[in-house]
Design an enzyme around this catalytic site. Sequence first.
Site, PDB file in Angstrom:
ATOM      1  N   SER A 167      -2.526   3.819 -17.439  1.00  0.00           N
ATOM      2  CA  SER A 167      -1.817   3.293 -16.278  1.00  0.00           C
ATOM      3  C   SER A 167      -1.616   4.405 -15.268  1.00  0.00           C
ATOM      4  O   SER A 167      -2.117   5.501 -15.444  1.00  0.00           O
ATOM      5  CB  SER A 167      -0.459   2.719 -16.667  1.00  0.00           C
ATOM      6  OG  SER A 167       0.342   3.746 -17.227  1.00  0.00           O
TER       7      SER A 167
ATOM      8  N   LYS B 252       0.839  -1.196   0.000  1.00  0.00           N
ATOM      9  CA  LYS B 252       0.000   0.000   0.000  1.00  0.00           C
ATOM     10  C   LYS B 252       0.874   1.246   0.000  1.00  0.00           C
ATOM     11  O   LYS B 252       1.824   1.356   0.776  1.00  0.00           O
ATOM     12  CB  LYS B 252      -0.911   0.022   1.229  1.00  0.00           C
ATOM     13  CG  LYS B 252      -1.747   1.292   1.326  1.00  0.00           C
ATOM     14  CD  LYS B 252      -2.776   1.224   2.423  1.00  0.00           C
ATOM     15  CE  LYS B 252      -2.198   1.549   3.764  1.00  0.00           C
ATOM     16  NZ  LYS B 252      -3.228   1.874   4.775  1.00  0.00           N
TER      17      LYS B 252
ATOM     18  N   TYR C 161      -2.713  -0.559 -13.966  1.00  0.00           N
ATOM     19  CA  TYR C 161      -1.405  -1.151 -13.704  1.00  0.00           C
ATOM     20  C   TYR C 161      -0.395  -0.043 -13.477  1.00  0.00           C
ATOM     21  O   TYR C 161      -0.599   1.097 -13.879  1.00  0.00           O
ATOM     22  CB  TYR C 161      -0.966  -2.078 -14.848  1.00  0.00           C
ATOM     23  CG  TYR C 161      -0.868  -1.397 -16.190  1.00  0.00           C
ATOM     24  CD1 TYR C 161       0.348  -0.880 -16.650  1.00  0.00           C
ATOM     25  CD2 TYR C 161      -1.984  -1.255 -17.006  1.00  0.00           C
ATOM     26  CE1 TYR C 161       0.439  -0.246 -17.876  1.00  0.00           C
ATOM     27  CE2 TYR C 161      -1.896  -0.635 -18.232  1.00  0.00           C
ATOM     28  CZ  TYR C 161      -0.681  -0.132 -18.666  1.00  0.00           C
ATOM     29  OH  TYR C 161      -0.603   0.504 -19.877  1.00  0.00           O
TER      30      TYR C 161
END
Length: 126
Positions: free
Chosen positions: A25, A9, A58
């Site tokens: 992305s 995270k 991503y």
Amino acid sequence: MRRIMMKSKLHRVHVTHSEPDYEGSVAIDGKLLDAADIREYERIEVYNLKNGERFSTYAIRAEAGSGIVSVNGAAAHKADPGDIVIICAYAEYEERELMTFKPRLVYVDAHNRITHTRNAIPVQVA
């Protein structure tokens, strides 16, 4: 049994760019990717604290030490520069792997510089 766990995270990073015409992305400062053990092209989940948007995309690598967090392509419509987001990556683990499992939690300042890391979220109290 396999469980899907949050493995990484980046907590409360600040969006620095929003580029709808750039290839999709999220470009993330390479130091942040390394600290969180997020690989380039790995699937990430992005949670925007300003507007409540949640989306999958991503990660791609931005220049290390630049502080860049650029939301690109269609996702650029879900975050603006200055928004604060949480970026998470998840992985599947076998039960036996969970005995030693510890996520990588990376915390930053207003310039997306790492202030500290943890392996657990403090227990929430009333």
